[in-house]
Scaffold this motif. Structure first.
Motif, PDB file in Angstrom:
ATOM      1  N   ALA A  55       0.600  -1.033  -0.004  1.00  0.00           N
ATOM      2  CA  ALA A  55      -0.004   0.245  -0.248  1.00  0.00           C
ATOM      3  C   ALA A  55       0.510   1.690  -0.293  1.00  0.00           C
ATOM      4  O   ALA A  55       0.552   2.952  -0.291  1.00  0.00           O
ATOM      5  N   ALA A  56       2.944   0.806   0.978  1.00  0.00           N
ATOM      6  CA  ALA A  56       2.710   1.919   0.673  1.00  0.00           C
ATOM      7  C   ALA A  56       3.359   2.877  -0.977  1.00  0.00           C
ATOM      8  O   ALA A  56       3.936   3.682  -1.356  1.00  0.00           O
ATOM      9  N   VAL A  57       3.166   2.047  -1.944  1.00  0.00           N
ATOM     10  CA  VAL A  57       3.088   2.768  -3.381  1.00  0.00           C
ATOM     11  C   VAL A  57       2.331   4.265  -3.216  1.00  0.00           C
ATOM     12  O   VAL A  57       2.176   4.864  -4.107  1.00  0.00           O
ATOM     13  N   CYS A  58       1.191   4.117  -2.732  1.00  0.00           N
ATOM     14  CA  CYS A  58       0.404   5.289  -1.990  1.00  0.00           C
ATOM     15  C   CYS A  58       1.210   6.373  -1.379  1.00  0.00           C
ATOM     16  O   CYS A  58       0.593   6.156  -0.333  1.00  0.00           O
ATOM     17  N   PRO A  59       1.184   7.687  -1.919  1.00  0.00           N
ATOM     18  CA  PRO A  59       2.468   8.336  -0.441  1.00  0.00           C
ATOM     19  C   PRO A  59       1.156   8.429   0.644  1.00  0.00           C
ATOM     20  O   PRO A  59       1.944   8.543   1.652  1.00  0.00           O
ATOM     21  N   GLU A  60       0.320   8.777   0.962  1.00  0.00           N
ATOM     22  CA  GLU A  60      -0.907   8.602   2.104  1.00  0.00           C
ATOM     23  C   GLU A  60      -1.333   7.569   2.948  1.00  0.00           C
ATOM     24  O   GLU A  60      -1.719   7.752   3.292  1.00  0.00           O
ATOM     25  N   HIS A  61      -0.403   6.389   2.204  1.00  0.00           N
ATOM     26  CA  HIS A  61      -0.408   4.814   3.325  1.00  0.00           C
ATOM     27  C   HIS A  61       0.310   4.763   3.588  1.00  0.00           C
ATOM     28  O   HIS A  61       0.919   2.980   3.479  1.00  0.00           O
ATOM     29  N   ARG A  62       1.494   5.311   3.951  1.00  0.00           N
ATOM     30  CA  ARG A  62       2.850   5.287   4.588  1.00  0.00           C
ATOM     31  C   ARG A  62       2.996   4.958   5.652  1.00  0.00           C
ATOM     32  O   ARG A  62       4.337   4.634   6.369  1.00  0.00           O
ATOM     33  N   GLN A  63       2.074   5.747   6.545  1.00  0.00           N
ATOM     34  CA  GLN A  63       2.454   6.212   8.090  1.00  0.00           C
ATOM     35  C   GLN A  63       2.490   4.856   8.344  1.00  0.00           C
ATOM     36  O   GLN A  63       3.587   4.415   9.422  1.00  0.00           O
TER      37      GLN A  63
END
Length: 470
Positions: free
Chosen positions: A275-283
């Motif tokens: 999911a970290a391919v999306c910047p908003e899902h890297r937390q």
């Protein structure tokens, strides 16, 4: 089979797959087969004379398909998705056609170097630490599953902690301890068993009842007790998206505990890491720079046909040191030069397929924008499913939705929850799996299939509502 016959039958096989996909909507998601049904439909011995390939395709329809649970069905919501997208299948087909064996760089240079490049692409796409890049001290390797990756990481941790002695003399019973939360994947215990540490070496730490993430204070207490008893902390296992509820451990805090005691930090992000391919899902990967190893599975949510699990290490030295064995028949000038990577030293098995080809095909054909759209669609559909749960007073969420996973139950209790889920599964409309949260039974909807749409969520929800009727 001549090249022309192969071409003919290959077209027929592709046509069969396309027709299978087209028929999925009408098939029950979970197989209605009873134990022994498929075995009884097959002859007890292989044929003496060869049969036409068409006969095999006929038996796929008549015997195999009724015995399949359809993981590519748009209403398969059990466990986690295991996507087999069209381009990944073509990549896998090319890999099979090439038939290369990549145990050494010398046995197929392209197999090794494509894998290195593709894994470097993923490091950058997921915003992972640069120490995971192939031209740094660490690097990545494609394993078959996250279970193998966890075992491999544990063996490397044992090699580092023992100064190489474990590889020579084995492990001392009861000396080492491995730590994970009560939500950690069962492969952690299995890894300890296979590594010779035994089940008792694994300490499963309690979790926060609301987030299901590991209780860091409890971990500190358990580690302190073990150290006081003369035991040696070996590995801390961090969940970044647990199987049961999608729980996200505090990687930063767990990393601090691991470093304080010289333990290896392994981050298991098998489902949620991509999911970290999306910047908003890297937390949920904050602190991954502290990890000694990190695993995520493109074969779950990143449209790549099983099996394809990507493992990175911050320092390859203990990994290679633990697993490198070089008999004379594998020696060659390239390996002796120390200028190449031989992936035989990066996992338990010697032989290895060209798995990178299907991942390469996915990354190139969908592009990062296409993969981000797929991840965002899964998150949005899960959010919609959670809203449907909230809007019906008979149901309740047991944890807040995590990415594309929703965990919920009927307020009427465990028996009603399981009865409703099994009614939907038996109906063939959809397939859900279950778990327990703080002792309470719960259903799981894991969105992420490449064919799943809003209407599939709605149809599944209607079936659940009907099953919940008193």
């Amino acid at each position: 089979m001549s090249p022309e016959e192969f071409r003919q039958h290959g077209h027929a096989a592709i046509d069969w797959i396309a027709d299978y996909w087209a028929s999925l909507e009408e098939l029950p998601v979970r197989s209605p087969a009873q134990p022994g049904d498929v075995r009884r439909a097959l002859p007890p011995t292989a044929p003496d004379a060869g049969e036409p390939f068409d006969a095999l395709l006929d038996d796929l329809d008549a015997i195999v398909v009724p015995g399949l649970t359809h993981w590519q069905h748009p209403r398969f919501f059990a466990y986690f998705p295991a996507n087999s997208s069209p381009v990944a299948i073509l990549g896998d087909l090319l890999s099979s056609g090439i038939g290369a064996q990549g145990m050494l760089w010398a046995t197929s240079p392209a197999l090794t170097e494509v894998e290195q490049v593709v894994l470097d692409w993923l490091v950058r796409a997921l915003d992972l630490p640069e120490t995971f890049l192939s031209d740094g001290p660490g690097g990545g390797v494609i394993q078959d599953t996250a279970s193998t990756a966890t075992f491999t990481a544990l063996v490397a941790a044992l090699h580092r902690a023992s100064g190489g002695e474990a590889r020579i003399t084995g492990v001392s019973a009861g000396e080492w301890r491995v730590y994970g939360s009560s939500q950690a994947h069962s492969s952690l215990v299995k890894a300890a068993i296979m590594a010779g540490l035994g089940e008792e070496a694994v300490r499963l730490v309690g979790v926060d009842p609301h987030t299901q993430s590991m209780d860091v204070d409890a971990l500190r207490d358990v580690v302190a007790q073990d150290v006081a008893a003369g035991l040696r902390p070996l590995m801390v296992h961090a969940c970044a998206g647990s199987t049961s509820t999608g729980a996200m451990d505090d990687i930063v805090a767990l990393g601090e505990v691991a470093r304080e005691h010289g333990a290896w930090l392994h981050v298991d992000a098998a489902w949620a890491g991509v999911a970290a391919v999306c910047p908003e899902h890297r937390q949920h990967l904050a602190g991954v720079e502290l990890a000694d190893s990190f695993v995520t599975n493109p074969h779950k949510w990143l449209l790549t046909t099983f099996d394809c699990s990507t493992l990175w290490v911050r320092d390859r030295t203990p990994l290679v040191g633990a697993l490198s064995i070089l008999p004379e028949y594998l020696r060659n000038r390239a390996s002796d030069s120390d200028e190449v990577v031989d992936y035989r030293d990066w996992h338990p098995q010697l032989g290895r397929r060209f798995r990178a080809l299907k991942l390469w095909a996915v990354l190139r054909t969908y592009g990062l924008d296409g993969l981000r759209a797929h991840i965002r669609d899964g998150v949005e559909l899960a959010s919609y499913a959670a809203d449907l749960v909230r809007a019906d007073d008979r149901f309740e969420l047991l944890t807040e939705p995590v990415l594309s996973l929703v965990v919920f139950r009927l307020r009427a209790g465990d028996e009603a929850t399981m009865a409703a889920m099994e009614a939907v599964n038996d109906s063939g409309v959809a397939y859900l799996s279950h778990t327990t949260v703080e002792g309470r039974m719960a259903m799981r909807i894991a969105v992420g299939g490449w064919r799943t749409s809003r209407s599939d969520v709605e149809r599944t929800w209607r079936a659940l509502q009907e099953a919940a009727e008193p």
